[in-house]
Each structure stands twice: as C-alpha cells, then as structure tokens.
Design a protein around this motif. Structure first.
Motif, PDB file in Angstrom:
ATOM      1  N   VAL A 140       0.859  -1.186   0.000  1.00 42.39           N
ATOM      2  CA  VAL A 140       0.000   0.000   0.000  1.00 42.39           C
ATOM      3  C   VAL A 140       0.893   1.233   0.000  1.00 42.39           C
ATOM      4  CG1 VAL A 140      -1.781   1.290   1.241  1.00 42.39           C
ATOM      5  CG2 VAL A 140      -1.795  -1.226   1.271  1.00 42.39           C
ATOM      6  N   ASN A 141       0.598   2.168  -0.897  1.00 47.27           N
ATOM      7  CA  ASN A 141       1.348   3.421  -0.955  1.00 47.27           C
ATOM      8  C   ASN A 141       0.715   4.464  -0.040  1.00 47.27           C
ATOM      9  OD1 ASN A 141       3.201   2.513  -2.957  1.00 47.27           O
ATOM     10  ND2 ASN A 141       1.650   2.879  -4.528  1.00 47.27           N
ATOM     11  N   CYS A 142       1.547   5.230   0.632  1.00 49.61           N
ATOM     12  CA  CYS A 142       1.073   6.323   1.480  1.00 49.61           C
ATOM     13  C   CYS A 142       1.267   7.650   0.759  1.00 49.61           C
ATOM     14  CB  CYS A 142       1.865   6.379   2.786  1.00 49.61           C
ATOM     15  SG  CYS A 142       1.568   5.000   3.897  1.00 49.61           S
ATOM     16  N   PRO A 143       0.365   8.626   0.974  1.00 51.55           N
ATOM     17  CA  PRO A 143       0.647   9.967   0.471  1.00 51.55           C
ATOM     18  C   PRO A 143       1.849  10.542   1.214  1.00 51.55           C
ATOM     19  CG  PRO A 143      -1.255  10.008   1.922  1.00 51.55           C
ATOM     20  CD  PRO A 143      -0.897   8.568   1.722  1.00 51.55           C
ATOM     21  N   THR A 144       2.585  11.396   0.555  1.00 50.40           N
ATOM     22  CA  THR A 144       3.750  12.008   1.197  1.00 50.40           C
ATOM     23  C   THR A 144       3.306  12.819   2.401  1.00 50.40           C
ATOM     24  OG1 THR A 144       4.910  12.159  -0.903  1.00 50.40           O
ATOM     25  CG2 THR A 144       5.706  13.561   0.874  1.00 50.40           C
ATOM     26  N   GLU A 145       3.879  12.508   3.549  1.00 53.56           N
ATOM     27  CA  GLU A 145       3.543  13.186   4.806  1.00 53.56           C
ATOM     28  C   GLU A 145       4.852  13.445   5.542  1.00 53.56           C
ATOM     29  OE1 GLU A 145       0.444  12.568   8.561  1.00 53.56           O
ATOM     30  OE2 GLU A 145       0.813  10.949   7.157  1.00 53.56           O
ATOM     31  N   ALA A 146       5.479  14.562   5.238  1.00 56.77           N
ATOM     32  CA  ALA A 146       6.822  14.840   5.731  1.00 56.77           C
ATOM     33  C   ALA A 146       6.846  14.956   7.244  1.00 56.77           C
ATOM     34  CB  ALA A 146       7.343  16.128   5.113  1.00 56.77           C
ATOM     35  N   ASN A 147       7.802  14.304   7.858  1.00 55.46           N
ATOM     36  CA  ASN A 147       8.017  14.406   9.292  1.00 55.46           C
ATOM     37  C   ASN A 147       9.411  14.964   9.530  1.00 55.46           C
ATOM     38  OD1 ASN A 147       5.514  13.155  10.216  1.00 55.46           O
ATOM     39  ND2 ASN A 147       6.303  11.350   9.192  1.00 55.46           N
ATOM     40  N   HIS A 148       9.473  15.957  10.389  1.00 56.04           N
ATOM     41  CA  HIS A 148      10.686  16.736  10.581  1.00 56.04           C
ATOM     42  C   HIS A 148      11.494  16.213  11.759  1.00 56.04           C
ATOM     43  CE1 HIS A 148      12.865  20.471  11.948  1.00 56.04           C
ATOM     44  NE2 HIS A 148      13.156  20.465  10.682  1.00 56.04           N
ATOM     45  N   PHE A 149      12.786  16.053  11.555  1.00 57.34           N
ATOM     46  CA  PHE A 149      13.674  15.652  12.640  1.00 57.34           C
ATOM     47  C   PHE A 149      14.024  16.869  13.479  1.00 57.34           C
ATOM     48  CE2 PHE A 149      14.159  11.856  10.253  1.00 57.34           C
ATOM     49  CZ  PHE A 149      14.656  10.902  11.129  1.00 57.34           C
ATOM     50  N   GLU A 150      13.838  16.749  14.783  1.00 61.98           N
ATOM     51  CA  GLU A 150      14.293  17.777  15.701  1.00 61.98           C
ATOM     52  C   GLU A 150      15.338  17.133  16.607  1.00 61.98           C
ATOM     53  OE1 GLU A 150      10.558  20.721  16.038  1.00 61.98           O
ATOM     54  OE2 GLU A 150      10.369  18.864  17.150  1.00 61.98           O
TER      55      GLU A 150
END
Length: 267
Positions: A140-150
């Motif tokens: 299953v492909n996911c929509p791009t959902e950027a998660n930021h590294f802190e």
C-alpha cells in the motif's frame, strides 16, 4: 521525530448571559506535541527515529550521524515498510523487512527497535513512510507526509546493539531546485473562525487536531486536549471545522499534513 504542527489561539471576551459576541487576536504559529499516531487518516503505518551513536549505544541530540534508531507502528502483528529519508541535499531510501509488532491492540502496536545505516555521516532532516505491507498482504502506498527531525526523542537504548536488526539506506536522488525557497512549509490557517455561542466565565483551553488534505480540505478533526467543559470543547471543534486551511508544502508540492487549532477561553 516530531511532526510540524502549527497552532492558533483565540482569546475570548466572555460576555454576560445575553451577549454572544467574541473578540480574537491575530493567529500565530507555535510548537506543540504530536497527535497520537493511531488517528492519522493518511497512512496506516507510522515510524519514528532517533539519531543514534552506535559505538556508545545512545541517542544524539543533533548533528551528523551514520545511524538512525527506529520503530514502526501499525494495527497488525507484522509490518514491512519502504521509507524515504532526506538530508539537506539528497534523498535516500531504505526497505525495512517484516518486523513483528506487539502492544495494546486498541492502539497502534509497535515493533522492536531497528537501525538504519546511512551511507555516510549526515543529518537527516525529514522522513516518511512511502509504502508498507501489513502481515504480508498487498503493498500500500502512502501519500507524502513529511516528518521533521528535531532533537532526539530519547528512545531507550537496545539491550544489545550488536543484535539490533540493521537496514542499509541507499542514495535515491539529488533534491530538485526549490523554486518556492523552502523544503517544507507547514499547513496554515487561511480563515480562522471563532467559536459561536454563549460561554461560561472560566479560563479554558481546547486543542483540536486537524488533518488537512493536499488540496487544503479538512480530512479529519478531533478534540486532542479537552478543557474539562464539554460545551467549550464542542464550540472549539465546530470553529476548527468551519475554518479554512492551506495545505502543507514539501519540495514545493502540496502534501497532506496536520494543524493544531488551540482555543483559549478567557473570562
């Protein structure tokens, strides 16, 4: 890893019983905690990572590293995933083979920890699950959902780092020239609506988690932090649902994302 979530604050002049007016101030972004993984409507698999010093078997707050320590989360007993990792200049990919999951079945179950070995020491800025398989089923492909590294999220160190599964990340492509000027722009509010109705004379705060489609439409909302007064929670949820939003952008392309709508009721 923490998702970037903006917040908006409303300050209300609470009126006498026959008054229904309200005042607001200009919204401004501020950091906030993540909504829980298991309510995300865009992808059934979540992942988190920490910069990791393998030699000392401990997390690194920030700076270049050759390893990430990660976990996968899903409603299943086993999951595999293809993840995308971005530095300041390049995109990398890693395939995580099926990991057994455990934990409370009412929430997203979690895998044991694993390592992602980077091609060289670097700082990863963003990451997301690109596709996944649950229990050996269909990809299953996911929509791009950027998660930021802190800064590091503080995972506990594996008992035996040498026995921790390790998966290699490989170079995928150079990042394109960014005509919009920024790798990531968080979702924002385009028109903020005030809660309607008569209030009670109390200082209250309600946080509403908003999930926004790539076209800016509202995908899902729920009361993330209750005030203790159901009526105030309902008013804040209604206001958040009536507001309009601008989708997040990643690599100059609209993507799905989140927004934390915060209503502060002042007596």
């Amino acid at each position: 890893m923490r998702r970037l979530i903006a917040s908006i604050c409303f300050f209300f002049a609470l009126c006498a019983p026959l008054c229904a007016g309200a005042q607001t101030v200009t919204p401004s972004p501020s950091p906030s905690p993540d909504p829980p993984y298991w309510v995300d409507p865009f992808c059934s698999v979540a992942a988190d990572y920490d910069y990791w010093d393998v030699a000392r078997n401990r997390g690194i707050d920030d700076g270049p590293t050759s390893y990430l320590l990660g976990r996968l989360y899903a409603h299943s007993t086993g999951v595999s995933a293809h993840v995308i990792l971005l530095s300041d200049t390049d995109a990398y990919e890693a395939s995580i083979s099926t990991q057994p999951l455990s934990g409370d079945a009412d929430y997203l179950r979690h895998s044991t920890q694993f390592l992602i070995a980077l091609p060289n020491a670097m700082q990863i800025r963003y990451a997301y699950v690109d596709s996944y398989q649950l229990d050996g089923g269909t990809v299953v492909n996911c929509p791009t959902e950027a998660n930021h590294f802190e800064k590091g999220i503080g995972q506990n160190a594996p008992a035996d780092i040498k026995m921790t599964p390790t998966f290699a990340a490989s170079f995928r492509q150079k990042l394109p020239t960014l005509t919009c000027g920024k790798v990531y722009r968080a979702a924002t509010v385009m028109r903020a609506e005030s809660p309607r109705g008569i209030q009670t004379g109390k200082t209250l705060q309600v946080k509403i988690a908003i999930y926004i489609n790539s076209d800016g439409s509202l995908a899902k909302s729920f009361v993330y932090k209750k005030s203790g007064v159901d009526y105030a929670d309902a008013l804040a949820l209604d206001a958040a649902n009536r507001s309009s939003y601008i989708a997040a952008q990643f690599l100059c392309t609209p993507i799905v994302g989140e927004y934390l709508f915060t209503a502060d009721f002042e007596p």
